[in-house]
Write an enzyme that holds these catalytic residues in place. Structure first.
Site, PDB file in Angstrom:
ATOM      1  N   ASP A 145      47.395  49.520  38.004  1.00 28.67           N
ATOM      2  CA  ASP A 145      46.012  49.495  37.550  1.00 28.67           C
ATOM      3  C   ASP A 145      45.110  50.360  38.438  1.00 28.67           C
ATOM      4  O   ASP A 145      44.209  49.859  39.102  1.00 28.67           O
ATOM      5  CB  ASP A 145      45.547  48.024  37.544  1.00 28.67           C
ATOM      6  CG  ASP A 145      44.093  47.873  37.139  1.00 28.67           C
ATOM      7  OD1 ASP A 145      43.587  48.722  36.390  1.00 28.67           O
ATOM      8  OD2 ASP A 145      43.469  46.891  37.587  1.00 28.67           O
ATOM      9  N   ASN A 201      53.503  46.060  46.389  1.00 30.63           N
ATOM     10  CA  ASN A 201      52.561  45.162  45.730  1.00 30.63           C
ATOM     11  C   ASN A 201      53.060  44.817  44.332  1.00 30.63           C
ATOM     12  O   ASN A 201      53.419  45.711  43.555  1.00 30.63           O
ATOM     13  CB  ASN A 201      51.197  45.844  45.605  1.00 30.63           C
ATOM     14  CG  ASN A 201      50.178  44.978  44.873  1.00 30.63           C
ATOM     15  OD1 ASN A 201      49.667  43.998  45.424  1.00 30.63           O
ATOM     16  ND2 ASN A 201      49.883  45.309  43.625  1.00 30.63           N
ATOM     17  N   GLU A 202      53.079  43.551  44.050  1.00 28.21           N
ATOM     18  CA  GLU A 202      53.335  43.037  42.713  1.00 28.21           C
ATOM     19  C   GLU A 202      54.525  43.640  41.995  1.00 28.21           C
ATOM     20  O   GLU A 202      54.389  44.214  40.912  1.00 28.21           O
ATOM     21  CB  GLU A 202      52.102  43.230  41.835  1.00 28.21           C
ATOM     22  CG  GLU A 202      50.951  42.397  42.269  1.00 28.21           C
ATOM     23  CD  GLU A 202      49.910  42.206  41.174  1.00 28.21           C
ATOM     24  OE1 GLU A 202      50.040  42.803  40.094  1.00 28.21           O
ATOM     25  OE2 GLU A 202      48.980  41.430  41.420  1.00 28.21           O
ATOM     26  N   ASN A 257      48.902  37.478  45.140  1.00 29.94           N
ATOM     27  CA  ASN A 257      47.709  37.789  44.355  1.00 29.94           C
ATOM     28  C   ASN A 257      47.600  36.721  43.275  1.00 29.94           C
ATOM     29  O   ASN A 257      48.608  36.325  42.685  1.00 29.94           O
ATOM     30  CB  ASN A 257      47.844  39.150  43.687  1.00 29.94           C
ATOM     31  CG  ASN A 257      48.034  40.271  44.703  1.00 29.94           C
ATOM     32  OD1 ASN A 257      47.723  40.109  45.884  1.00 29.94           O
ATOM     33  ND2 ASN A 257      48.544  41.400  44.243  1.00 29.94           N
ATOM     34  N   TYR A 299      44.988  35.149  40.012  1.00 26.95           N
ATOM     35  CA  TYR A 299      43.795  35.370  39.178  1.00 26.95           C
ATOM     36  C   TYR A 299      43.470  34.168  38.297  1.00 26.95           C
ATOM     37  O   TYR A 299      43.110  34.321  37.132  1.00 26.95           O
ATOM     38  CB  TYR A 299      43.976  36.655  38.354  1.00 26.95           C
ATOM     39  CG  TYR A 299      43.824  37.883  39.225  1.00 26.95           C
ATOM     40  CD1 TYR A 299      42.572  38.415  39.491  1.00 26.95           C
ATOM     41  CD2 TYR A 299      44.932  38.474  39.830  1.00 26.95           C
ATOM     42  CE1 TYR A 299      42.413  39.514  40.324  1.00 26.95           C
ATOM     43  CE2 TYR A 299      44.784  39.578  40.668  1.00 26.95           C
ATOM     44  CZ  TYR A 299      43.516  40.086  40.910  1.00 26.95           C
ATOM     45  OH  TYR A 299      43.354  41.171  41.736  1.00 26.95           O
ATOM     46  N   TYR A 336      42.530  36.109  34.576  1.00 30.19           N
ATOM     47  CA  TYR A 336      43.601  36.358  33.592  1.00 30.19           C
ATOM     48  C   TYR A 336      44.204  35.040  33.112  1.00 30.19           C
ATOM     49  O   TYR A 336      44.710  34.956  31.995  1.00 30.19           O
ATOM     50  CB  TYR A 336      44.702  37.228  34.197  1.00 30.19           C
ATOM     51  CG  TYR A 336      44.231  38.609  34.572  1.00 30.19           C
ATOM     52  CD1 TYR A 336      43.726  39.470  33.600  1.00 30.19           C
ATOM     53  CD2 TYR A 336      44.285  39.059  35.880  1.00 30.19           C
ATOM     54  CE1 TYR A 336      43.288  40.744  33.931  1.00 30.19           C
ATOM     55  CE2 TYR A 336      43.858  40.336  36.225  1.00 30.19           C
ATOM     56  CZ  TYR A 336      43.351  41.167  35.239  1.00 30.19           C
ATOM     57  OH  TYR A 336      42.914  42.424  35.570  1.00 30.19           O
ATOM     58  N   GLU A 394      44.825  38.966  46.937  1.00 33.40           N
ATOM     59  CA  GLU A 394      43.949  39.401  45.825  1.00 33.40           C
ATOM     60  C   GLU A 394      43.516  38.191  45.018  1.00 33.40           C
ATOM     61  O   GLU A 394      44.337  37.321  44.711  1.00 33.40           O
ATOM     62  CB  GLU A 394      44.691  40.332  44.855  1.00 33.40           C
ATOM     63  CG  GLU A 394      44.799  41.757  45.286  1.00 33.40           C
ATOM     64  CD  GLU A 394      45.489  42.630  44.229  1.00 33.40           C
ATOM     65  OE1 GLU A 394      45.369  42.328  43.019  1.00 33.40           O
ATOM     66  OE2 GLU A 394      46.154  43.592  44.635  1.00 33.40           O
ATOM     67  N   TRP A 442      39.691  40.687  45.676  1.00 28.09           N
ATOM     68  CA  TRP A 442      39.925  41.967  44.996  1.00 28.09           C
ATOM     69  C   TRP A 442      38.692  42.290  44.195  1.00 28.09           C
ATOM     70  O   TRP A 442      38.310  41.491  43.344  1.00 28.09           O
ATOM     71  CB  TRP A 442      41.151  41.869  44.085  1.00 28.09           C
ATOM     72  CG  TRP A 442      41.521  43.182  43.453  1.00 28.09           C
ATOM     73  CD1 TRP A 442      41.304  43.562  42.159  1.00 28.09           C
ATOM     74  CD2 TRP A 442      42.177  44.284  44.084  1.00 28.09           C
ATOM     75  NE1 TRP A 442      41.782  44.825  41.951  1.00 28.09           N
ATOM     76  CE2 TRP A 442      42.314  45.300  43.117  1.00 28.09           C
ATOM     77  CE3 TRP A 442      42.641  44.514  45.389  1.00 28.09           C
ATOM     78  CZ2 TRP A 442      42.914  46.530  43.387  1.00 28.09           C
ATOM     79  CZ3 TRP A 442      43.236  45.735  45.666  1.00 28.09           C
ATOM     80  CH2 TRP A 442      43.370  46.725  44.668  1.00 28.09           C
ATOM     81  N   LYS A 459      36.184  44.757  39.425  1.00 35.13           N
ATOM     82  CA  LYS A 459      36.317  43.610  40.333  1.00 35.13           C
ATOM     83  C   LYS A 459      35.750  43.903  41.720  1.00 35.13           C
ATOM     84  O   LYS A 459      35.820  43.055  42.612  1.00 35.13           O
ATOM     85  CB  LYS A 459      37.775  43.177  40.427  1.00 35.13           C
ATOM     86  CG  LYS A 459      38.281  42.574  39.113  1.00 35.13           C
ATOM     87  CD  LYS A 459      39.588  41.847  39.232  1.00 35.13           C
ATOM     88  CE  LYS A 459      40.114  41.479  37.870  1.00 35.13           C
ATOM     89  NZ  LYS A 459      40.552  42.644  37.066  1.00 35.13           N
TER      90      LYS A 459
HETATM   91  C1  GCB Z   1      46.457  43.013  40.514  1.00 38.42           C
HETATM   92  C2  GCB Z   1      46.840  44.321  41.116  1.00 38.42           C
HETATM   93  C3  GCB Z   1      45.661  45.257  41.237  1.00 38.42           C
HETATM   94  C4  GCB Z   1      44.820  45.182  39.985  1.00 38.42           C
HETATM   95  C5  GCB Z   1      44.313  43.763  39.814  1.00 38.42           C
HETATM   96  C6  GCB Z   1      43.464  43.586  38.549  1.00 38.42           C
HETATM   97  O1  GCB Z   1      47.108  42.031  40.671  1.00 38.42           O
HETATM   98  O2  GCB Z   1      47.487  44.201  42.342  1.00 38.42           O
HETATM   99  O3  GCB Z   1      46.141  46.555  41.462  1.00 38.42           O
HETATM  100  O4  GCB Z   1      43.763  46.083  40.001  1.00 38.42           O
HETATM  101  O5  GCB Z   1      45.391  42.903  39.717  1.00 38.42           O
HETATM  102  O6  GCB Z   1      42.262  43.720  38.626  1.00 38.42           O
HETATM  103  O7  GCB Z   1      44.044  43.340  37.497  1.00 38.42           O
END
Ligand code: GCB
Length: 640
Positions: A207, A447-448, A510, A512, A516, A549, A594, A614
């Site tokens: 992303d 990462n991820e 990370n 969300y 999400y 994040e 993040w 974000k």
């Molecule tokens: C994540 C990623 C990051 C994205 C973020 C998002 O988990 O590591 O690169 O920008 O989510 O905002 O979706």
């Protein structure tokens, strides 16, 4: 020297481990059996090109010639012998932010510049050093091929003594190509299986925008023929004494006497080093050492000289004395527990793209201090050397990440193997480049990672999890072997296979919840968060955990009450929810919302204006509500 010989010599020099072992390396670097049979020459030095009484450097940045090559015809048509039909480009910069017709272009492009070389540099070791070219670079000087390099964000060097013309104009030509491919790091799917609601343009597996170009300086360096080619400094403490271990390397297996002087504290501390076969070691003791840390980022200066009577070469750099270790569920800096407060960031700015931008760097650190941050992660690739030098000076604790973002494990083994070899080489280069930085307190190997690309349909094959496990176990072993003085981690994604994290020294995740997942319901999200993260901690109860994040998109200027998704209040509330969770658990060693600032990404239904919103600062670095709330908390020293 003919062109073919040059390829072998330089390519072997820089990519020997990678190329000799791997299909990708062998194919892309144009190796032949003859080249592999010759003994690899010595690795060229990638030490930062500081000047000294024995060293001269010139930054070749500026206005270069530029031409797109969408049909890949340039090399056949001999563009390396002189570029026609060009326009002007700035170096360093990404081409996508400069030209409307190249806004989404990731194919081949050509760069050309001309420069003079001082005839007084005759007899010196001449080097051309690129700070970062994304992704593939093929380089000619005066029409002579110097070699190729794969992989962005890390430096590479060519020996240009054969090709350079002293006292005359020299033409430097660089082919840059950033095709989004499966066998690269990061990898991109080239399968037409994208979920229609999640299509992106350009289609990446990560992303952020696949910015391309010559992103950092190109230096011409004149070194003494015999020179210091590497310095590795590690530091420890014994009572109030700082123990500084220095490993010195000189090229050409040089033997003789070297001298090291550490200054900047009390009286200078000296050591004489007997170099044998190009190697020498010294342990220096600095009494009453002033330890590096966020509150006092004190730097000493280390000057190394080789040669007894007149110095053959001198090189100096700043470094900090400090220790970092994981102890139980704590992260200790100089023996004291620390909480990391800060952000995941990006190298990203209007017009410059990912091009080195020193004013933005200075501004960002000013804002990090304003908000009370003490740390950041170089998500999702190694940042510029200047970024780390400045972090050393300002006292930011950095988690330095490889370009291994969103690696996936649904492809056939040969493709995964190509990525493994590239990532191993990236680690070698990153550790060589950054190991002397006090600010780098940990390595992140990626990462991820995912079992399959996030936005594709279908499910991952059952072998994806064991393949990923073998991959990351190997990469962890590699980083631990390259540097045993710093903890290493892998940043996982909500629900990512936890077994991939097993060899990490601390757990990063990370998350969300509230964005999400469990969208718009922060009360419910708080419970899910508690459940998920405590479950991850239960899997690794003896390791610290870091929230690398979490956050929500917020369009600056959008407000509501009660808070709703996309407004500034919601972003702020969601971030505070995570900080409150962290405050309850002493095994959480840090929080990085993040992201630091809004940044460019691909166009999609998920991203308004092709931006990820974000950021707690806008892309032009104005604070949103969340930035003020974080400042309130972080400058009061609350755990977060
Ligand atoms: C994540 C990623 C990051 C994205 C973020 C998002 O988990 O590591 O690169 O920008 O989510 O905002 O979706």
């Amino acid at each position: 020297m003919n062109e073919g010989m040059n390829v072998a010599r330089v390519a072997l020099t820089r990519r020997e481990t990678f190329a000799l072992g791997g299909a990708v390396g062998a194919a892309s670097l144009g190796f032949n059996a003859e080249a592999q049979a010759t003994a690899p020459p010595e690795e060229l030095s990638i030490l930062y090109p500081f000047e000294s009484p024995t060293r001269s450097t010139r930054d070749l940045s500026g206005l270069w010639r530029f031409r797109l090559d969408p049909d890949d015809v340039g090399e056949k048509q001999g563009w390396q012998n002189g570029l026609s039909g060009w326009r002007t480009i700035a170096v360093p910069a990404s081409w996508q932010e400069l030209f409307d017709d190249a806004r989404n272009y990731v194919g081949t492009a050509w760069y050309e510049t001309e420069f003079q070389i001082d005839p007084a540099w005759r007899g010196r070791a001449l080097r051309l050093r690129f700070g970062s070219v994304v992704y593939r670079a093929k380089v000619w000087l005066n029409g002579q091929l110097l070699g190729e390099h794969m992989g962005g964000h890390l430096p590479f060097v060519f020996d240009v003594e054969q090709a350079a013309r002293l006292g005359q104009a020299n033409r430097l030509t660089v082919l840059v190509e950033n095709k989004l491919k499966r066998d690269r790091v990061p990898n991109n799917p080239d399968v037409p299986s994208w979920q229609w609601t999640l299509e992106e343009f350009p289609q990446t597996s990560y992303d952020f925008f696949p910015f391309s170009g010559i992103h950092r300086q190109v230096w011409l360096c004149a070194l003494p023929p015999t020179h210091i080619s590497d310095i590795a400094i590690t530091t420890a403490r014994s009572g109030t004494t700082g123990i500084v271990n220095v490993a010195l390397t000189a090229n050409g297996n040089w033997s003789g006497q070297a001298r090291i002087v550490i200054s900047g504290g009390g009286s200078p501390v000296n050591a004489v080093v007997e170099m044998r076969g190009g190697k020498g070691n010294a342990i220096l003791r600095v009494p009453n050492a002033r330890l590096w840390g966020p509150a006092d980022p004190f730097l000493y200066r280390l000057a190394a000289t080789i040669g007894t009577a007149a110095p053959i070469d001198e090189y100096a750099l700043d470094f900090g004395i400090r220790t970092v270790e994981v102890s139980g569920t704590r992260l200790l800096l100089n023996g004291q527990p620390v909480q990391l407060r800060g952000f995941g960031k990006h190298e990203d700015f209007i017009i410059h793209g990912k091009g080195l931008d020193l004013p933005v760097l200075v501004r960002d650190y000013e804002l990090l201090k304003w908000i009370g941050a003490n740390s950041f992660r170089t998500s999702h690739y190694p940042y510029s050397e200047e970024a780390l030098m400045l972090a050393d000076r300002e006292g930011f604790m950095v988690i330095a990440e490889t370009p291994g973002v969103s690696l996936t494990f649904s492809d056939e083994p040969a493709i995964i193997e190509a990525r493994r070899l590239q990532l191993r080489q990236d680690l070698v280069d990153m550790v060589r480049r950054d190991r002397n930085r006090a600010c780098v307190i940990a390595w992140s190997i990626g990462n991820e990672p995912l079992t399959k690309p996030f936005h594709t349909t279908g499910s991952a094959p059952p072998e994806a999890v064991p393949r990923g496990k073998a991959f990351f176990d190997d990469i962890f072993d590699h980083i631990h072997a390259l540097d045993s003085t710093r903890p290493a981690t892998l940043v996982s994604v909500q629900g990512g296979p936890p077994e991939w994290l097993a060899k990490g020294d601390f757990i990063c995740t990370n998350s969300y919840d509230g964005w999400y997942a469990v969208s718009a319901r922060l009360d419910d999200a708080a419970q899910v968060l508690e459940r998920e993260i405590t479950a991850l901690h239960a899997r690794y109860p003896d390791k610290p955990l870091m929230l690398t994040e979490f956050g929500a998109d917020a369009v600056a200027g959008m407000h509501d009450d009660p808070p709703a998704m996309w407004d500034e209040e919601y972003q702020s509330e969601m971030i505070l929810m995570y900080l409150q969770f962290a405050a309850k658990h002493d095994w959480v060693i840090g929080t990085h919302p993040w992201a630091f600032a809004d940044f460019r990404t691909s166009q999609s239904t998920m991203r308004v204006d092709a931006l990820n919103f974000k950021g707690v600062f806008t892309r032009d670095r104005r604070p949103k509500l969340a930035a003020h709330r974080l400042r309130d908390m972080w400058t009061k020293g609350e755990k977060a």
